[in-house]
Design a protein around this motif. Sequence first.
Motif, PDB file in Angstrom:
ATOM      1  N   ILE A 118       0.800  -1.337  -0.042  1.00 27.03           N
ATOM      2  CA  ILE A 118       0.022  -0.134   0.007  1.00 27.03           C
ATOM      3  C   ILE A 118       0.867   1.247  -0.077  1.00 27.03           C
ATOM      4  CG2 ILE A 118      -1.681   1.441   1.456  1.00 27.03           C
ATOM      5  CD1 ILE A 118      -3.202  -1.232   2.153  1.00 27.03           C
ATOM      6  N   GLN A 119       1.908   1.260   0.757  1.00 28.68           N
ATOM      7  CA  GLN A 119       3.046   2.426   0.964  1.00 28.68           C
ATOM      8  C   GLN A 119       3.531   2.622  -0.678  1.00 28.68           C
ATOM      9  OE1 GLN A 119       5.285   3.293   4.440  1.00 28.68           O
ATOM     10  NE2 GLN A 119       4.468   1.176   5.370  1.00 28.68           N
ATOM     11  N   VAL A 120       3.814   1.314  -1.256  1.00 25.98           N
ATOM     12  CA  VAL A 120       4.485   1.608  -2.670  1.00 25.98           C
ATOM     13  C   VAL A 120       3.518   2.155  -3.591  1.00 25.98           C
ATOM     14  CG1 VAL A 120       5.517   0.399  -4.374  1.00 25.98           C
ATOM     15  CG2 VAL A 120       6.112  -0.264  -2.018  1.00 25.98           C
ATOM     16  N   ALA A 121       2.274   1.725  -3.293  1.00 27.66           N
ATOM     17  CA  ALA A 121       1.180   2.171  -4.415  1.00 27.66           C
ATOM     18  C   ALA A 121       0.886   3.757  -4.110  1.00 27.66           C
ATOM     19  CB  ALA A 121       0.318   1.387  -4.238  1.00 27.66           C
ATOM     20  N   ALA A 122       1.117   4.088  -2.611  1.00 33.96           N
ATOM     21  CA  ALA A 122       0.815   5.523  -2.498  1.00 33.96           C
ATOM     22  C   ALA A 122       1.915   6.263  -2.932  1.00 33.96           C
ATOM     23  CB  ALA A 122       0.763   5.840  -0.951  1.00 33.96           C
TER      24      ALA A 122
END
Length: 405
Positions: A275-279
Amino acid sequence: MSDFYRVRRLPPYVFEQVNRLKAKARAGGADIIDLGMGNPDLPTPRHIIDKLVETAGKPRTDRYSASKGIAGLRRAQASYYERRFGVKLNPDSQVVATLGSKEGFANMAQAITAPGDVVLVPNPSYPIHAFGFLMAGGVIRSVPIEPNEEFFRAAERAVMHSIPKPIAIVVCYPSNPTAMVASLDFYRDLVLFAKKHDIYILSDLAYAEVYFDDNPPPSVLQVPGAVDICVEFTSMSKTFSMAGWRIGFAVGNERLLSALARVKSYLDYGAYTPIQVAAAAALNGPEDCIYEMRSIYRKRRDVMVESFAQAGWKIPAPTASMFAWVPVPEKFRPLGSLEFSKLLIEKADVAVAPGIGFGEHGDDYVRLALVENEQRIRQAARGIRRFFDGADESLHNLIEARARA
């Protein structure tokens, strides 16, 4: 539960009363048009989802993540601030990723508040702005929400008559719930005020990218020297329709952020790494999805203003945020915003957020969210018009019955 210290400091959640009535109506087959919760209905942009899928299941990504956010995400947020506001941040010491701006606010309150500490909070305001500090043992003094001279006059009085002296002042522009927007001149005066009284500024900028004119809302950190006393909270929820992903940020003053990071290190391991990578991909990626989001909300706003006016309810057109802050019609005002909101569900099949849920100074208003499509907004207007037309004949009896109940 009434014996628990922190629970005693929390009144019953006003919105839950509306939610129960809404659920009951739906269970009975009613088609409720929900303009209450600011829960984006737009899909998360495809390239962000693709990055999540690409990253999930890779070696190491299922492990514990970094409580303050992975380095790439913090760098992406720092780059966003430089592009958007011209503010340079050190991603290692001046950026903390949070589980949404709400969690960031609550844990900042835990980090900096001692029992009895005073915090200045606008009224009306988003509930966590006050209750985060109340749960931490703090005391709230209210100031007006409108960013003008009266704001500072009231804040000066609050500082003068508070014992102990306030430790912080909260601001939120574009405002939830009122949709008011602050100017950079206001922020300059705010920084001068805070430095004069040696208090911190906690700014909620969750709606920075949801605006409908050619005046992008500024950041208080654009003011020279603001970083000495300020932390600002932002969110991915509205800009990229990622509300359920729970990604936000706190940026600014290193001392405050160090305190926040320490508290968070005891409470969580950060969001799921993919999720952090996608953010990070969202912040670094194309902005056409942001322009499209603004265009959709602007059209919905215009349809709401037009169709509700035809129904007999004038809607002040917001220039930013995804909300309209609307006076309760004069003839219904004796009921208060909560009872009026209940009536809208019962008689018009429309759910709104009662203004009393944002503070006692909001009780003459309700908040409408732009989270239904244009067709549904027009349908809501038709239901409201039928309700208003029918209520004209029996409103006095209706108000008396509600008052007795």
